[in-house]
Design a protein around this motif. Structure first.
Motif, PDB file in Angstrom:
ATOM      1  N   TYR A  47      82.935 -52.983  65.652  1.00 60.27           N
ATOM      2  CA  TYR A  47      83.698 -54.198  65.935  1.00 60.27           C
ATOM      3  C   TYR A  47      82.898 -55.435  65.537  1.00 60.27           C
ATOM      4  N   TRP A  48      81.589 -55.437  65.760  1.00 64.37           N
ATOM      5  CA  TRP A  48      80.751 -56.562  65.339  1.00 64.37           C
ATOM      6  C   TRP A  48      80.829 -56.719  63.823  1.00 64.37           C
ATOM      7  N   PHE A  49      80.760 -55.605  63.114  1.00 59.68           N
ATOM      8  CA  PHE A  49      80.858 -55.634  61.650  1.00 59.68           C
ATOM      9  C   PHE A  49      82.230 -56.163  61.226  1.00 59.68           C
ATOM     10  N   ARG A  50      83.260 -55.608  61.812  1.00 59.68           N
ATOM     11  CA  ARG A  50      84.640 -55.992  61.470  1.00 59.68           C
ATOM     12  C   ARG A  50      84.878 -57.482  61.695  1.00 59.68           C
ATOM     13  N   ASP A  51      84.266 -58.013  62.753  1.00 52.62           N
ATOM     14  CA  ASP A  51      84.461 -59.416  63.111  1.00 52.62           C
ATOM     15  C   ASP A  51      83.436 -60.341  62.454  1.00 52.62           C
ATOM     16  N   GLY A  52      82.591 -59.783  61.553  1.00 50.96           N
ATOM     17  CA  GLY A  52      81.617 -60.604  60.834  1.00 50.96           C
ATOM     18  C   GLY A  52      80.445 -61.054  61.679  1.00 50.96           C
ATOM     19  N   GLU A  53      80.107 -60.294  62.707  1.00 53.97           N
ATOM     20  CA  GLU A  53      79.017 -60.666  63.616  1.00 53.97           C
ATOM     21  C   GLU A  53      77.789 -59.779  63.413  1.00 53.97           C
ATOM     22  N   LEU A  54      77.393 -59.572  62.152  1.00 53.70           N
ATOM     23  CA  LEU A  54      76.243 -58.699  61.875  1.00 53.70           C
ATOM     24  C   LEU A  54      74.947 -59.227  62.472  1.00 53.70           C
TER      25      LEU A  54
END
Length: 102
Positions: A47-54
């Motif tokens: 979800y972090w990846f999907r939401d651009g929160e790497l």
């Protein structure tokens, strides 16, 4: 018998789990191959990846940064994150057969 509750996973492990999920590998297999304890941990990273929160992949155990209050990233850190995200997105798009429609 003391059981350690908190397990630290390196950023490389987290990125590998995201990459495997993007390839369509089941979470159960990802957990077994990478030694991850829980399904929810893999989903959280996804979800972090999907939401651009790497940037959240670098946060230490117990630290939950709100927007703009996380660790300061250097230009090299930002570049590495973008390269990793780009690699994963390219793989994801190629597996899905082209661009994702909105």
């Amino acid at each position: 018998m003391s059981k350690n509750k908190n397990t630290f996973y390196t950023e490389d492990i987290k990125l590998k789990a995201i990459e495997m999920k993007a390839e369509g590998i089941p979470v159960k297999v990802i957990k077994e191959k990478l030694g991850i304890k829980s399904d929810s941990q893999v989903y959280t990273w996804w979800y972090w990846f999907r939401d651009g929160e790497l940037n959240r992949l670098k946060q230490p155990i117990g630290k939950q940064y709100s927007f703009g209050h996380g660790p300061k990233l250097t230009t090299d850190d930002k570049l590495s994150q973008l390269e990793a995200q780009n690699k994963i997105l390219k793989k994801y798009i190629s597996l899905k057969g082209g661009l994702i429609k909105k």
